[in-house]
Scaffold this active site. Structure first.
Site, mmCIF file in Angstrom:
data_model
loop_
_atom_site.group_PDB
_atom_site.id
_atom_site.type_symbol
_atom_site.label_atom_id
_atom_site.label_comp_id
_atom_site.label_asym_id
_atom_site.label_seq_id
_atom_site.Cartn_x
_atom_site.Cartn_y
_atom_site.Cartn_z
ATOM 1 C CG HIS A 145 -0.471 3.429 -6.086
ATOM 2 N ND1 HIS A 145 -0.873 3.601 -6.942
ATOM 3 C CD2 HIS A 145 -0.711 3.193 -5.114
ATOM 4 C CE1 HIS A 145 -2.452 3.444 -6.434
ATOM 5 N NE2 HIS A 145 -2.044 3.684 -5.107
ATOM 6 C CG ASP B 214 -2.876 0.527 -1.574
ATOM 7 O OD1 ASP B 214 -2.929 1.405 -2.737
ATOM 8 O OD2 ASP B 214 -3.674 -0.280 -1.443
ATOM 9 C CG HIS C 38 -3.547 -0.570 -7.040
ATOM 10 N ND1 HIS C 38 -2.635 -0.921 -6.072
ATOM 11 C CD2 HIS C 38 -4.385 0.446 -6.784
ATOM 12 C CE1 HIS C 38 -3.073 -0.335 -4.854
ATOM 13 N NE2 HIS C 38 -3.825 0.965 -5.006
ATOM 14 N NE ARG D 228 -6.736 1.180 1.183
ATOM 15 C CZ ARG D 228 -5.173 2.137 0.956
ATOM 16 N NH1 ARG D 228 -4.911 2.670 -0.531
ATOM 17 N NH2 ARG D 228 -4.482 2.896 2.386
#
Length: 311
Positions: A116, A118, A267, A284
């Site tokens: 995917h 983000d 990723h 994150r």
């Protein structure tokens, strides 16, 4: 390896490629200190070239991670839906296996175990993401990235020409949502959905590269095709972006940081930990993104959900 002299750094900034199409390791910088403008420029150029940068032994906290992130753009709140950020640091998203298990009712180590980009269902998906490891298992738990520009370039010219004119729907939850239909999280998503039609091929706003902008985690259908046609084409493209030749794999340890260009990569979170009694905690931050533009110059179209902005 590229060596760049940095006036305020104790050692030279070194950027060493680690795979054929994507990824570079950065040494000679201490993220506890303020970066110089030259360092920011050099790291930005390296990010656009290598797509994901890896740092080791950077033992920083939330405040330092946010400060580092802000040198490269506006930092957004942690996530359109998730509200597990530390109270005093709303920009931090906790990628914590304990929180995912509580939210989804089963052991999970990330939101999704599919490739995917983000939050691509946003009208302006994040420009970049910075992920810091706080607690990494002794075995397993690696993350992989793929170069979506290289994946596009590797397609036959006739297929590239066909894709250049297509658009696709990106929906939070994807084709098969990774949560129970009767869960609180499902009700939250249903009450405030995120859906956008993006070009299948976006033009990177800095490098000008054409990027294959689809991913199995969020892309649900190709606009204008029948469901069987759409499914077949998406599967072909998903197979292409996950081709090992375009990927790099990163082994996490406490103090490791990955900084990736979310406009040109997808990723994959780990799927090798479910049988192990381990905890994995990463944090994150994300940088505010632009609205994707296709080869024809047409921008993405919002279906549901507002632009996501930072400060």
């Amino acid at each position: 390896m590229t060596t760049i002299e940095t006036p305020r750094a104790a050692t030279a900034l070194e950027i060493t490629p680690v795979a054929g199409h994507i990824g570079a390791e950065v040494t000679g910088v201490d993220l506890r200190a303020d970066l110089t403008d030259t360092q920011v420029e050099d790291l930005t150029a390296a990010l656009h070239r290598h797509k994901v940068l890896f740092f080791r032994d950077q033992h920083i906290g939330h405040a330092e991670q946010i400060a580092f992130s802000r040198r490269f753009g506006a930092v957004t709140p942690s996530h359109p839906y998730d509200d597990d950020a530390p109270t005093e640091y709303p920009e931090i998203l906790a990628v914590d296996s304990r929180l995912y298990e509580k939210r989804f009712g089963r052991k999970k180590f990330s939101y999704t175990n599919q490739w995917h980009t983000d939050v691509s269902p946003l009208i302006n998906p994040p420009a970049a993401s910075i992920l810091r490891a706080e607690l990494a298992p002794e075995q397993g738990g690696d993350t992989q990235w793929t170069n979506l520009a290289a994946a596009y370039a590797g397609l036959p010219e006739s297929l590239r020409t066909f894709l250049d004119g297509l658009r696709a729907e990106h929906r939070f939850g994807g084709r098969i949502p990774p949560w129970d239909a009767d869960s609180d999280y499902a009700r939250k998503i249903a009450a405030s959905p995120l859906v956008t039609e993006h070009p299948v091929v976006r033009v990177h706003p800095v490098t000008g590269e054409r990027v294959l902008f689809v991913n199995p985690g969020f892309t649900t259908r190709i606009i204008g095709l029948t469901p069987p046609q759409s499914d077949a084409l998406l599967q072909l493209l998903f197979d292409e972006i996950s081709h090992p030749a375009y990927t790099v794999r990163f082994r996490w340890a406490k103090g490791s940081i990955a900084f990736w260009d979310n406009r040109a990569t997808a990723h994959l979170a780990p799927s090798d930990l479910d049988h192990l009694d381990v905890t994995r905690v990463l944090y994150r931050t994300t940088l505010e993104g632009d609205i994707p533009v296709g080869v024809d110059g047409a921008a993405s179209s919002p279906i549901a959900g507002a632009k996501f902005t930072g400060a």
